[in-house]
Enzyme design. Structure first.
Site, mmCIF file in Angstrom:
data_model
loop_
_atom_site.group_PDB
_atom_site.id
_atom_site.type_symbol
_atom_site.label_atom_id
_atom_site.label_comp_id
_atom_site.label_asym_id
_atom_site.label_seq_id
_atom_site.Cartn_x
_atom_site.Cartn_y
_atom_site.Cartn_z
ATOM 1 N N TYR A 252 0.785 -1.237 0.000
ATOM 2 C CA TYR A 252 0.000 0.000 0.000
ATOM 3 C C TYR A 252 0.819 1.290 0.000
ATOM 4 O O TYR A 252 0.237 2.372 -0.025
ATOM 5 C CB TYR A 252 -0.951 -0.014 1.213
ATOM 6 C CG TYR A 252 -1.880 -1.200 1.194
ATOM 7 C CD1 TYR A 252 -2.838 -1.327 0.188
ATOM 8 C CD2 TYR A 252 -1.794 -2.202 2.153
ATOM 9 C CE1 TYR A 252 -3.689 -2.427 0.150
ATOM 10 C CE2 TYR A 252 -2.643 -3.304 2.127
ATOM 11 C CZ TYR A 252 -3.585 -3.411 1.119
ATOM 12 O OH TYR A 252 -4.426 -4.494 1.075
ATOM 13 N N HIS B 56 -7.565 -0.132 -7.037
ATOM 14 C CA HIS B 56 -6.891 -0.778 -5.907
ATOM 15 C C HIS B 56 -5.426 -0.412 -5.946
ATOM 16 O O HIS B 56 -4.793 -0.482 -7.010
ATOM 17 C CB HIS B 56 -7.063 -2.302 -5.971
ATOM 18 C CG HIS B 56 -8.499 -2.688 -5.941
ATOM 19 N ND1 HIS B 56 -9.219 -2.708 -4.772
ATOM 20 C CD2 HIS B 56 -9.368 -2.976 -6.936
ATOM 21 C CE1 HIS B 56 -10.470 -3.018 -5.054
ATOM 22 N NE2 HIS B 56 -10.590 -3.180 -6.360
#
Ligand code: DQA
Length: 149
Positions: free
Chosen positions: A28, A105
């Site tokens: 992330y 995403h």
């Protein structure tokens, strides 16, 4: 009468994305959600798009936010987090919102665990961007722009 501009993009983040800076940086990155949102707002600005931001860890709130978009947004950019993989409630609410939507995403979900490969939202979205980190949001905005302007 002035021409109506269709440039309002609702940027919606789901469950656990408020904790972005605490999650595995290998998937992330290191930005906080606030920092990511600022980048997205900047990109959107350069593309002539207006953004509003929403995040919730509560599925019902996310659903109700989609219900309320009528007349307030022209397109949706959404990263629902883990709900992507199983929330038929969000899928139905997205269908009800009836707006062009792009699924984003940060991580490379097709390359991760098996259960992340499925998206119950994918067929309602005009595009899907995965595994490109924050740059993926720019790509998603560009795709929405093509659709809206
Ligand atoms: C995510 C991927 C999901 O599988 C995960 O549950 C998330 C974040 C992403 O941005 O890569 O919370 O949507």
């Amino acid at each position: 009468m002035t021409a109506q501009t269709h440039n309002r993009v609702e940027v919606m983040h789901g469950v656990n994305l408020d904790q972005l800076e605490r999650r595995d940086p290998a998937h992330y990155g290191r930005l906080s959600l606030r920092e990511l949102e600022l980048q997205v707002a900047d990109h959107a600005d350069t593309l002539g798009l207006k953004t509003r931001f929403f995040q919730s860890n509560h599925e019902g709130e996310f659903v109700e936010h989609l219900h309320r978009l009528e007349g307030l947004a022209d397109g949706v950019l959404l990263n629902p987090g883990a709900w992507t993989h199983y929330s038929y409630a969000i899928r139905d609410a997205l269908e009800l919102a009836a707006l062009p939507a792009v699924e984003v995403h940060l991580s490379d979900i097709p390359g991760r665990e098996e259960w992340r490969r499925k998206s119950v939202l994918e067929e309602l979205c005009i595009a899907r961007v995965t595994g490109k980190g924050p740059a993926g949001y720019r790509e998603a905005l560009e795709r929405l722009r093509q659709e809206l302007l």
